[in-house]
Design a protein around this motif. Structure first.
Motif, PDB file in Angstrom:
ATOM      1  N   MET A   1       0.855  -1.192   0.000  1.00 18.58           N
ATOM      2  CA  MET A   1       0.000   0.000   0.000  1.00 18.58           C
ATOM      3  C   MET A   1       0.895   1.248   0.000  1.00 18.58           C
ATOM      4  N   ILE A   2       0.588   2.180  -0.865  1.00 17.56           N
ATOM      5  CA  ILE A   2       1.337   3.436  -0.901  1.00 17.56           C
ATOM      6  C   ILE A   2       0.435   4.566  -0.416  1.00 17.56           C
ATOM      7  N   ASP A   6       4.195   8.983  -0.828  1.00 21.85           N
ATOM      8  CA  ASP A   6       4.834   8.180  -1.875  1.00 21.85           C
ATOM      9  C   ASP A   6       4.504   8.746  -3.256  1.00 21.85           C
ATOM     10  N   LEU A   7       3.259   9.169  -3.432  1.00 20.32           N
ATOM     11  CA  LEU A   7       2.856   9.728  -4.723  1.00 20.32           C
ATOM     12  C   LEU A   7       3.601  11.044  -5.004  1.00 20.32           C
ATOM     13  N   ILE A  40       8.805   1.543  -3.033  1.00 18.36           N
ATOM     14  CA  ILE A  40       7.475   1.792  -3.599  1.00 18.36           C
ATOM     15  C   ILE A  40       7.140   0.744  -4.652  1.00 18.36           C
ATOM     16  N   GLU A  41       8.118   0.444  -5.517  1.00 23.30           N
ATOM     17  CA  GLU A  41       7.894  -0.567  -6.562  1.00 23.30           C
ATOM     18  C   GLU A  41       7.611  -1.936  -5.944  1.00 23.30           C
ATOM     19  N   ARG A  43       6.237  -2.592  -3.006  1.00 26.38           N
ATOM     20  CA  ARG A  43       4.902  -2.613  -2.416  1.00 26.38           C
ATOM     21  C   ARG A  43       3.813  -2.683  -3.488  1.00 26.38           C
ATOM     22  N   MET A  44       4.084  -2.056  -4.648  1.00 27.10           N
ATOM     23  CA  MET A  44       3.080  -2.066  -5.715  1.00 27.10           C
ATOM     24  C   MET A  44       3.178  -3.312  -6.583  1.00 27.10           C
ATOM     25  N   LEU A  48       8.308   0.959 -12.027  1.00 32.58           N
ATOM     26  CA  LEU A  48       7.790   2.263 -12.449  1.00 32.58           C
ATOM     27  C   LEU A  48       8.761   3.005 -13.362  1.00 32.58           C
ATOM     28  N   GLU A  61       3.232   1.244 -16.477  1.00 36.36           N
ATOM     29  CA  GLU A  61       2.638   1.354 -15.141  1.00 36.36           C
ATOM     30  C   GLU A  61       3.062   2.654 -14.461  1.00 36.36           C
ATOM     31  N   VAL A  65       0.685   5.590 -12.915  1.00 37.00           N
ATOM     32  CA  VAL A  65       0.813   6.086 -11.543  1.00 37.00           C
ATOM     33  C   VAL A  65       1.039   7.602 -11.548  1.00 37.00           C
TER      34      VAL A  65
END
Length: 304
Positions: A1-2, A6-7, A40-41, A43-44, A48, A61, A65
């Motif tokens: 989960m981000i 993170d975004l 982040i990558e 967790r997803m 990216l 992807e 995002v």
């Protein structure tokens, strides 16, 4: 989960050419950028950024995002603005665009004062004599001098400002003083290229009669300070805003000519959103502070 942090982090990476450039913007080390991106990558469950690559290149992807990140960041920013508006707090980021010379002389000091008054405020000042009208939505307040072409923005007058014709005493002693606008065609003229205006058409008038003159400048520049230096050096005749040349007129290093004729005024104005719902306290209070600062026309009694 981000999460939203993170975004924002990924948005910073995706909008820079290299990871090193993103690290500088984020004020962290390149290795920290790489480690957090990998987290982040992980967790997803997707990559990216294309690797290996010398520049930031998004995967499919990653592009998805980034598009969603932009939307989420914008919505969070709008939500914060709505909350600030309700509380009438001067917080968040104030983005101001102003002309180079005037902004440096009169806008920057007021912004410094404003930031000191409101510790929760962030300030971003961009100075440019050639504003990009297609990106006006990026700014909370635009300080503008000259002919206004975009009527979709709310306009608040900050101070009156005349355009005056002048030259150095040395130039006038050597070349003589023109007695009418038409006589300018026999003189060396200096043009300031700004705001995408037709700067070689000097639109004189007297007693309601227009007397436009098309000059052929011997010298031209997009920098007001350069044009003023050339005029003071005796290179020719220029048209310049009163706010900029008042100190030199007071000191006698420049002399006003053709005083019986007038040019279109170039009032100093503040532009902001015409939508009441999008006016923030930080922008409105700054405009009022700037208006109060310029009410006395501080350039009038100034000397170099």
């Amino acid at each position: 989960m981000i999460n939203s942090d993170d975004l924002r982090f990924f948005h910073a990476i995706a909008t820079h050419k290299t990871l090193a450039a993103a690290a500088r913007a984020l004020n962290i080390s390149p290795s920290s950028v790489t480690q957090r991106l990998q987290g982040i990558e992980s967790r997803m469950g997707v990559k990216l950024i294309q690797r290996p690559s010398r520049v930031v290149s998004l995967t499919d992807e990653g592009s998805l995002v980034l598009a969603r990140a932009r939307r989420v960041i914008a919505e969070l920013s709008e939500l914060q603005s709505i909350i600030d508006n309700r509380l009438q707090q001067v917080t968040g980021k104030l983005r101001v665009l102003a002309p180079l010379g005037f902004g440096n002389e009169y806008v920057a000091p007021v912004l410094a004062q404003y930031a000191l008054q409101h510790p929760g405020l962030e300030v971003e000042l961009t100075l440019s004599d050639v504003p990009e009208w297609s990106s006006m939505h990026r700014w909370d307040v635009i300080v503008y001098i000259g002919e206004l072409r975009d009527s979709s923005l709310r306009c608040i007058k900050l101070a009156a400002n005349r355009r005056l014709v002048c030259a150095s005493p040395e130039y006038l002693a050597e070349q003589g003083e023109p007695t009418s606008p038409a006589a300018l065609k026999q003189h060396s003229c200096i043009a300031l290229r700004e705001n995408d205006e037709d700067v070689t058409l000097w639109r004189f008038s007297r007693d309601g009669t227009e007397m436009p003159v098309r000059i052929h400048p011997r010298l031209a520049s997009n920098q007001g300070s350069v044009v003023k230096q050339w005029a003071m050096a005796g290179c020719g005749i220029m048209v310049r805003s009163e706010w900029d040349i008042a100190p030199q007129l007071n000191a006698g290093t420049l002399v006003r000519i053709l005083a019986d004729y007038s040019l279109p005024d170039a009032d100093i104005v503040a532009l902001s959103s015409d939508d009441t719902a999008h006016r923030s306290p930080r922008a409105e209070n700054f405009i009022r502070l700037l208006q109060a600062s310029l009410a006395s026309r501080p350039w009038e009694g100034k000397t170099p």
